[in-house]
Design a protein around this motif. Structure first.
Motif, PDB file in Angstrom:
ATOM      1  N   LYS A  77       8.889  -5.398  -6.781  1.00  0.00           N
ATOM      2  CA  LYS A  77       8.226  -5.664  -5.231  1.00  0.00           C
ATOM      3  C   LYS A  77       8.889  -5.748  -4.086  1.00  0.00           C
ATOM      4  N   VAL A  78       9.793  -7.299  -4.380  1.00  0.00           N
ATOM      5  CA  VAL A  78      10.360  -7.641  -3.658  1.00  0.00           C
ATOM      6  C   VAL A  78      11.225  -6.472  -2.598  1.00  0.00           C
ATOM      7  N   SER A  79      12.206  -6.487  -3.561  1.00  0.00           N
ATOM      8  CA  SER A  79      12.813  -5.155  -2.397  1.00  0.00           C
ATOM      9  C   SER A  79      12.117  -4.327  -2.097  1.00  0.00           C
ATOM     10  N   LEU A  80      11.311  -3.569  -2.092  1.00  0.00           N
ATOM     11  CA  LEU A  80      10.007  -2.819  -1.641  1.00  0.00           C
ATOM     12  C   LEU A  80       9.825  -3.108   0.014  1.00  0.00           C
ATOM     13  N   VAL A  81       9.302  -4.271   0.011  1.00  0.00           N
ATOM     14  CA  VAL A  81       7.867  -5.487   0.153  1.00  0.00           C
ATOM     15  C   VAL A  81       9.587  -5.385   1.910  1.00  0.00           C
ATOM     16  N   THR A  82      10.974  -5.611   0.916  1.00  0.00           N
ATOM     17  CA  THR A  82      11.482  -6.198   2.064  1.00  0.00           C
ATOM     18  C   THR A  82      12.150  -4.783   2.617  1.00  0.00           C
ATOM     19  N   SER A  83      12.438  -4.276   2.234  1.00  0.00           N
ATOM     20  CA  SER A  83      13.502  -2.587   2.721  1.00  0.00           C
ATOM     21  C   SER A  83      12.148  -2.544   4.019  1.00  0.00           C
ATOM     22  N   ALA A  84      11.052  -2.439   3.322  1.00  0.00           N
ATOM     23  CA  ALA A  84       9.935  -1.000   4.510  1.00  0.00           C
ATOM     24  C   ALA A  84       9.925  -2.404   5.891  1.00  0.00           C
ATOM     25  N   LEU A  85       9.509  -3.898   5.743  1.00  0.00           N
ATOM     26  CA  LEU A  85       9.496  -4.633   6.689  1.00  0.00           C
ATOM     27  C   LEU A  85      10.846  -4.398   7.446  1.00  0.00           C
ATOM     28  N   VAL A  86      12.150  -4.486   7.315  1.00  0.00           N
ATOM     29  CA  VAL A  86      13.234  -4.638   7.669  1.00  0.00           C
ATOM     30  C   VAL A  86      13.268  -2.893   8.301  1.00  0.00           C
ATOM     31  N   VAL A  87      13.177  -2.087   7.762  1.00  0.00           N
ATOM     32  CA  VAL A  87      12.681  -0.874   8.750  1.00  0.00           C
ATOM     33  C   VAL A  87      12.043  -0.743  10.290  1.00  0.00           C
ATOM     34  N   ALA A  88      10.360  -1.731   9.437  1.00  0.00           N
ATOM     35  CA  ALA A  88       9.658  -1.110  10.503  1.00  0.00           C
ATOM     36  C   ALA A  88      10.139  -2.379  11.845  1.00  0.00           C
ATOM     37  N   ILE A  89      10.790  -4.094  11.410  1.00  0.00           N
ATOM     38  CA  ILE A  89      11.481  -4.370  12.706  1.00  0.00           C
ATOM     39  C   ILE A  89      12.493  -3.865  13.086  1.00  0.00           C
ATOM     40  N   THR A  90      13.290  -3.291  12.140  1.00  0.00           N
ATOM     41  CA  THR A  90      14.885  -2.673  13.036  1.00  0.00           C
ATOM     42  C   THR A  90      14.471  -2.178  14.223  1.00  0.00           C
ATOM     43  N   SER A  91      13.944  -1.340  13.618  1.00  0.00           N
ATOM     44  CA  SER A  91      13.303   0.169  14.678  1.00  0.00           C
ATOM     45  C   SER A  91      12.790  -0.451  15.826  1.00  0.00           C
ATOM     46  N   LEU A  92      12.670  -1.398  15.405  1.00  0.00           N
ATOM     47  CA  LEU A  92      12.016  -2.190  17.102  1.00  0.00           C
ATOM     48  C   LEU A  92      12.574  -2.197  17.699  1.00  0.00           C
ATOM     49  N   ALA A  93      13.508  -3.740  17.097  1.00  0.00           N
ATOM     50  CA  ALA A  93      14.498  -4.112  18.003  1.00  0.00           C
ATOM     51  C   ALA A  93      15.799  -2.953  18.805  1.00  0.00           C
ATOM     52  N   ALA A  94      15.697  -1.883  17.238  1.00  0.00           N
ATOM     53  CA  ALA A  94      17.042  -1.295  18.354  1.00  0.00           C
ATOM     54  C   ALA A  94      16.511   0.139  19.352  1.00  0.00           C
ATOM     55  N   TYR A  95      15.257  -0.063  19.285  1.00  0.00           N
ATOM     56  CA  TYR A  95      14.157   0.901  20.202  1.00  0.00           C
ATOM     57  C   TYR A  95      14.941   0.436  21.554  1.00  0.00           C
ATOM     58  N   SER A  96      14.325  -1.529  21.465  1.00  0.00           N
ATOM     59  CA  SER A  96      14.222  -1.905  22.770  1.00  0.00           C
ATOM     60  C   SER A  96      16.158  -2.233  23.100  1.00  0.00           C
ATOM     61  N   PHE A  97      16.991  -2.611  22.318  1.00  0.00           N
ATOM     62  CA  PHE A  97      18.563  -2.272  22.476  1.00  0.00           C
ATOM     63  C   PHE A  97      18.566  -1.120  23.122  1.00  0.00           C
ATOM     64  N   SER A  98      18.394   0.573  22.814  1.00  0.00           N
ATOM     65  CA  SER A  98      18.644   1.506  23.326  1.00  0.00           C
ATOM     66  C   SER A  98      18.089   2.208  24.415  1.00  0.00           C
ATOM     67  N   ARG A  99      16.853   1.850  24.624  1.00  0.00           N
ATOM     68  CA  ARG A  99      16.134   2.284  25.570  1.00  0.00           C
ATOM     69  C   ARG A  99      16.379   1.642  26.562  1.00  0.00           C
ATOM     70  N   PHE A 100      16.122   0.146  27.168  1.00  0.00           N
ATOM     71  CA  PHE A 100      15.466  -0.531  28.010  1.00  0.00           C
ATOM     72  C   PHE A 100      16.949  -1.473  28.266  1.00  0.00           C
ATOM     73  N   ARG A 101      17.114  -2.035  29.414  1.00  0.00           N
ATOM     74  CA  ARG A 101      17.666  -2.194  29.911  1.00  0.00           C
ATOM     75  C   ARG A 101      17.124  -4.187  30.732  1.00  0.00           C
ATOM     76  N   PHE A 102      17.383  -4.939  30.081  1.00  0.00           N
ATOM     77  CA  PHE A 102      17.662  -6.407  30.305  1.00  0.00           C
ATOM     78  C   PHE A 102      17.894  -7.092  30.614  1.00  0.00           C
ATOM     79  N   ARG A 103      17.944  -8.162  31.255  1.00  0.00           N
ATOM     80  CA  ARG A 103      18.651  -9.309  30.990  1.00  0.00           C
ATOM     81  C   ARG A 103      19.243 -10.030  29.971  1.00  0.00           C
ATOM     82  N   GLY A 104      20.429 -10.128  29.248  1.00  0.00           N
ATOM     83  CA  GLY A 104      21.149 -10.754  28.711  1.00  0.00           C
ATOM     84  C   GLY A 104      20.920  -9.548  27.273  1.00  0.00           C
TER      85      GLY A 104
END
Length: 285
Positions: A77-104
């Motif tokens: 339970k802990v491993s599956l939930v953690t892995s799924a949330l990590v993939v979801a949050i990481t994909s959103l953050a990585a997409y922002s850093f890859s495609r957007f140009r913003f200050r900082g």
């Protein structure tokens, strides 16, 4: 053919390879042997037990003081939930850093990488006090809860995974999103209908790596969990050999063999995606 095999340059490479194979396989064979040895000890153990039996496995599943099945469910339970949330949050953050140009942007990228260089164990006291404070307000995310443990795992999994996924996103042409935008797609629709399907290999890699890391993690779970029924597998296994006068090495070995099955099954199911996910994105094209 045999002349080539006897050449020194060819021969020493094979000797090294076989030594590495033996070094890796021998502990596994020893654990399997110990799980079938009813003597329940590793003193004087042989690679092939003289009277093998399934007694250790029966003890493992019939001992009420060591709820192995509960520990397995908790860990999954802990491993599956953690892995799924990590993939979801990481994909959103990585997409922002890859495609957007913003200050900082560059500062944020290097900051999360710098923070990742320090292990969570250095902040163990702070993490403990933080969960103690959260538990007073939200009981499901405090100490001795799986919710609190998942929060801690999420906080330590962002840095490297964001960089790994960003490198993969950078290899996907932006022209695909531009074409989707011309057809009327929003930015978020471009993300989950165009980018995510093309990024399946790296999503699988991050899910698998995070699953392994969470599944086998011991130190944080040992500090943050205390009740017997909420322990994870790594912490539960330690209780078999923690008593000075009641070490159960045979039962411990049986539990270790069964506990390794989920990772082997997951690897067998995802191995095709793992290779492309690890190789692509390593070099920016």
């Amino acid at each position: 053919m045999f002349r080539g095999f006897l050449e020194p340059a060819y021969l020493w490479r094979h000797i090294v390879i076989w030594l590495c194979i033996v070094f890796a396989i021998l502990p596994v064979l020893w654990i399997i042997s110990a799980s079938f040895d009813p003597s329940n000890t590793i003193i004087g153990q042989k690679l092939i037990p003289s009277n093998p039996s399934l007694e250790n496995y029966r003890r493992l599943f019939n001992d009420p003081t060591h709820p192995f099945k509960r520990w397995m469910l908790n860990t999954l339970k802990v491993s599956l939930v953690t892995s799924a949330l990590v993939v979801a949050i990481t994909s959103l953050a990585a997409y922002s850093f890859s495609r957007f140009r913003f200050r900082g942007r560059k500062t944020g990228l290097f900051s999360i990488l710098l923070i990742q260089m320090f292990p969570q164990m250095l902040a163990m006291v702070a993490i403990y006090l933080l969960l103690l404070w959260i538990g007073e307000r939200f009981a499901r995310f405090g100490l001795n809860t799986h919710g609190g443990l998942i929060l801690v795992y999420l906080g330590g999994a962002m840095g490297v995974n964001v960089w790994l996924m960003k490198g993969y996103f950078d290899t996907i042409p932006t022209s695909l999103e531009e074409a989707a935008t011309i057809d009327g797609a929003t930015r978020f629709q471009c993300f989950y209908k165009v980018i995510l399907p093309l990024s399946r290999p790296i999503l699988v890699v991050i899910f698998f790596l995070q699953f392994i890391g969470t599944y086998s993690e011991y130190v944080l779970a040992k500090v943050l969990l205390s009740s017997n029924n909420v322990l994870t597998l790594a912490v539960g296994l330690q209780t078999f050999i923690g008593d000075q006068y009641a070490k159960r090495w045979g039962v411990f070995s049986a539990a270790a063999i069964i506990g390794s099955a989920p990772i082997l099954i997951l690897f067998a199911l995802l191995q095709n995606q793992l290779v492309s996910g690890l190789t692509r994105g390593a070099v920016k094209e």
